[in-house]
Motif scaffolding. Sequence first.
Motif, short mmCIF file in Angstrom:
data_model
loop_
_atom_site.label_atom_id
_atom_site.label_comp_id
_atom_site.label_asym_id
_atom_site.label_seq_id
_atom_site.Cartn_x
_atom_site.Cartn_y
_atom_site.Cartn_z
N LEU A 90 11.73 -0.46 -2.76
CA LEU A 90 10.26 0.79 -2.89
C LEU A 90 11.13 1.80 -2.77
O LEU A 90 11.95 1.46 -1.72
CB LEU A 90 8.70 0.49 -1.49
CG LEU A 90 8.26 -0.39 -2.33
CD1 LEU A 90 7.35 -0.68 -1.64
CD2 LEU A 90 8.03 -0.94 -3.28
N PHE A 91 11.15 2.74 -3.19
CA PHE A 91 12.32 4.11 -2.49
C PHE A 91 11.36 4.85 -1.54
O PHE A 91 10.45 5.41 -1.65
CB PHE A 91 11.79 5.11 -4.40
CG PHE A 91 12.24 4.51 -5.28
CD1 PHE A 91 13.38 3.63 -5.43
CD2 PHE A 91 11.88 4.30 -6.87
CE1 PHE A 91 14.10 2.79 -6.41
CE2 PHE A 91 11.68 4.04 -7.93
CZ PHE A 91 13.24 3.23 -7.83
N PRO A 92 12.22 5.16 -0.68
CA PRO A 92 12.07 5.16 0.07
C PRO A 92 11.01 6.52 0.79
O PRO A 92 10.03 6.88 1.94
CB PRO A 92 13.09 4.87 1.91
CG PRO A 92 14.11 4.84 0.78
CD PRO A 92 13.87 4.48 -0.66
N HIS A 93 11.87 7.75 -0.11
CA HIS A 93 11.47 8.67 -0.14
C HIS A 93 10.54 8.97 -0.83
O HIS A 93 10.15 10.32 -0.94
CB HIS A 93 12.81 9.39 -0.67
CG HIS A 93 12.96 9.46 -1.41
ND1 HIS A 93 14.07 7.86 -2.05
CD2 HIS A 93 13.00 9.88 -3.13
CE1 HIS A 93 14.33 7.86 -3.38
NE2 HIS A 93 14.06 9.36 -4.03
N MET A 94 9.82 7.69 -1.58
CA MET A 94 8.58 8.72 -3.08
C MET A 94 7.67 8.34 -2.25
O MET A 94 7.56 7.06 -1.54
CB MET A 94 9.00 8.04 -4.33
CG MET A 94 10.00 9.19 -4.98
SD MET A 94 10.49 7.73 -6.03
CE MET A 94 11.72 8.53 -6.53
N SER A 95 6.07 8.88 -2.13
CA SER A 95 4.80 8.24 -2.33
C SER A 95 5.49 7.37 -2.50
O SER A 95 5.44 6.47 -3.96
CB SER A 95 3.81 8.98 -2.53
OG SER A 95 3.53 9.39 -3.82
N VAL A 96 3.64 6.09 -1.96
CA VAL A 96 3.21 4.63 -3.29
C VAL A 96 2.96 5.80 -4.71
O VAL A 96 3.32 4.87 -5.71
CB VAL A 96 1.94 4.50 -2.23
CG1 VAL A 96 0.87 3.26 -3.84
CG2 VAL A 96 2.20 3.90 -1.72
N ALA A 97 2.25 6.61 -4.97
CA ALA A 97 2.39 6.80 -6.38
C ALA A 97 2.89 7.13 -6.91
O ALA A 97 3.20 6.88 -8.16
CB ALA A 97 1.11 8.05 -6.08
N ASN A 98 4.30 8.55 -6.80
CA ASN A 98 5.48 8.26 -7.38
C ASN A 98 6.34 6.87 -7.68
O ASN A 98 6.58 7.34 -8.79
CB ASN A 98 6.43 9.53 -6.43
CG ASN A 98 5.61 11.03 -6.56
OD1 ASN A 98 4.90 10.33 -7.26
ND2 ASN A 98 6.43 11.54 -5.53
N ASN A 99 6.30 6.19 -6.25
CA ASN A 99 6.69 4.29 -6.71
C ASN A 99 6.39 4.26 -7.93
O ASN A 99 7.26 3.78 -8.83
CB ASN A 99 6.57 3.76 -5.19
CG ASN A 99 7.79 3.65 -5.07
OD1 ASN A 99 9.40 3.74 -5.10
ND2 ASN A 99 8.05 4.58 -2.83
N ILE A 100 5.25 4.04 -8.14
CA ILE A 100 4.45 3.44 -9.26
C ILE A 100 4.86 3.98 -10.24
O ILE A 100 4.90 3.56 -11.69
CB ILE A 100 3.64 2.80 -8.67
CG1 ILE A 100 2.90 2.05 -7.18
CG2 ILE A 100 2.18 2.01 -9.64
CD1 ILE A 100 1.01 2.55 -6.75
N GLY A 101 4.45 5.39 -10.47
CA GLY A 101 4.33 6.06 -11.20
C GLY A 101 6.34 5.92 -11.95
O GLY A 101 6.10 7.06 -12.62
N TRP A 109 5.98 9.57 -20.39
CA TRP A 109 4.86 9.78 -20.44
C TRP A 109 3.92 10.69 -19.81
O TRP A 109 5.10 11.75 -18.75
CB TRP A 109 4.03 8.82 -19.28
CG TRP A 109 4.01 6.91 -20.21
CD1 TRP A 109 4.65 6.65 -20.44
CD2 TRP A 109 3.46 5.60 -19.56
NE1 TRP A 109 5.08 5.10 -20.95
CE2 TRP A 109 3.01 4.81 -20.62
CE3 TRP A 109 2.07 5.97 -19.45
CZ2 TRP A 109 3.12 3.86 -20.38
CZ3 TRP A 109 1.10 4.77 -18.95
CH2 TRP A 109 1.48 3.49 -19.94
N SER A 110 3.60 11.72 -19.77
CA SER A 110 2.34 12.83 -20.08
C SER A 110 2.02 12.50 -18.32
O SER A 110 2.18 11.54 -17.85
CB SER A 110 2.08 13.93 -20.80
OG SER A 110 0.63 12.57 -20.21
N ARG A 111 2.39 13.67 -17.83
CA ARG A 111 1.82 13.74 -15.93
C ARG A 111 -0.18 12.97 -16.18
O ARG A 111 0.41 12.58 -14.94
CB ARG A 111 1.32 15.06 -16.41
CG ARG A 111 1.78 15.77 -14.34
CD ARG A 111 2.46 14.84 -13.42
NE ARG A 111 2.65 13.76 -12.70
CZ ARG A 111 3.60 12.85 -12.24
NH1 ARG A 111 4.81 13.64 -12.36
NH2 ARG A 111 3.26 12.29 -11.32
N LYS A 112 -0.80 14.14 -17.20
CA LYS A 112 -1.67 13.01 -16.67
C LYS A 112 -2.07 11.26 -17.63
O LYS A 112 -2.65 10.60 -16.66
CB LYS A 112 -2.85 14.05 -18.32
CG LYS A 112 -4.22 13.37 -18.65
CD LYS A 112 -4.92 13.62 -18.94
CE LYS A 112 -6.69 13.69 -19.15
NZ LYS A 112 -6.66 11.78 -18.99
#
Lengths: 365, 277
Positions: A90-101, A109-112
Amino acid sequence: MNSIPTAVSIRAVAKHFGQFVAIREMSFDIADNEFFTLLGPSGCGKTTLLRIIAGFENTTSGTVLLFNEELKNLPPNQRPVNTVFQNYALFPHMSVANNIGFGLHMLGWSRKDIDDRVDQMVKTVRLEEFINRKPAQLSGGQQQRVALARAMAPKPKVLLLDEPLSALDLKLRQQMRAELKALQKETGITFIFVTHDQEEALTMSDRIAVMSAGEVQQIGSPSEVYEQPASRFVAEFIGDTNLLDASVVSAQSNQHNQVDVKLDSGECIPATAASPHALENGARGHLSIRPEHITLNALSTTNDLAGTIRNTTYLGTDTQYEIKLDSGVNLFTRTQNSGNQQHNFSIGNKVNVSFAPNSARFLSH
Amino acid sequence: MFTGNNNRTYNPRRYPGFLFITLVCLLILYAPLLVVMGYSFNDNLSITKWSGFSLRWYTDVFTGPEAAKFKKAAWNSLSIALSAALVATSFATAAAIGMVRGGAFNGKTLSFGLISIPIMVPEIVTAVAMLIFFSMIGLKLGYLSILIAHIVFCIPFAYLPISARLQGIEASFEEAAQDLYADRWKAFRYVLMPLMLPGMLSGFLLAFIISLDDFIITNFIKGAGVETLPTAIFGAVKQGIKPNIMALSTLMLLFSVLLVSLSYFIGRTDKEKNDAN
């Protein structure tokens, strides 16, 4: 043609690292929607094969087809497969959401759309309240779920899992087995799961490829590889078994590979040959008998195998008996504890030993 | 370990005269600096006679007769240090990725030696060699020759913290990025670089300080009329030490201490983060 499409086709794949042969030439197909497990001890080539499918390693020879398209030289970022890494990565500098995204972001993909998909994935793996945390703030099991969600978010055609449960403690591992299996059925994604844990393989897989020293020893359903091991390695690696030196005395040419074998200690036993090839009289090999397939009875006059109980071990659900046959051969058996006292034996009891011919597998050398 | 009254425990603090020797060492190390710093506030033209506190020499540095020269030299020093550190950090980052992630290749040990040996080569040798080299290829000595020389000798200093940092980053992060559809550049940009950043900052600051501080090499290859702060100070001292040099030196010292502390804190918080994991 089979009606189920082939997800991954391994065609004559071999991999050498200098002098070291990680994978000898192997070929097999993995069906769409299948939970397929590569099982073997460390160094058997299972992780190398997974890395070849992911694109981290090139094959020395042979090709891999993904839904009938050749993958040979595509880099990992152009393959519609995703990996759950052993240490999660898991990328340690990113949040869970940013890891998954992350994968979706890279796919443009678009932001939405990314936000919607990430929401959906955190719900699937039940991490809604952790979406803004960093990986270091999560427990091992939660990190495992993030790794799963991250790998599944881009809707891969095939998901590769490299010993994903090995870092978890026993309780969590058992729970995650069920979750993984359910997730695979729910999403219909083909899972290729690498493990050295036979229990994991037996409980989750549709089919198992048992590997050893860079070769596939056997491919089959969990019950096939357990009940009908094709080689001594498979019989010993999966579950416990009695292995007795034996040779063929009469190879019957009729169906079911029925043979009569003679143990080196002298007993003649009807058995089932694992080899599909006709066996010659005198062919040497091992007789494999699973301990729970052996029935014990109080000594009677019938000419079954007779022996003496040497030791008993109470295991809760089962009792394990060590028996010395009159000919000197040692066997161990496992009998379920039914609460019925008459089936219990103690050290020194004389017993008859019996088992069905198809429980005695003759594995030729 | 037991640190109490265990006789076998090696504890230098129990040796006679430990405190005294420590104080003497610290005095020898820091007394000259303290004298310079103290006397930079001296309200006297003499550098040894104290006659009260004043900031006149600091004013003199910025507005006195030599102010224009110092300002030019300071600008040269800062712009060269900044550019040299930036370029050296980029080169060192590329070198570190090649060395650490390139797997085994022929001449890997040799390459590592070639990168780090310049740290050990006596500066005067490098200085003479560069002077000869620049005149051989016909490069006019001046700002550009200083910049090139500084980039070159800063690379090994930038390389060490960057490669140390990279060695601690598992390759599986980049593999995970590539597996998730990032090409090599995006895997670097979004995953590897953020993870390497503390090492890159340390390397940058180290290179910056080394460049800012360099005298010997710069003095050889600066050419006529171009000065950096160290060469300007040296030039001024040759005419006799005026207290404004002490003020200027104190300012440089403070700036260096600031940068080194910054570099230390970046490295330290990072290590603490790793320990917490």
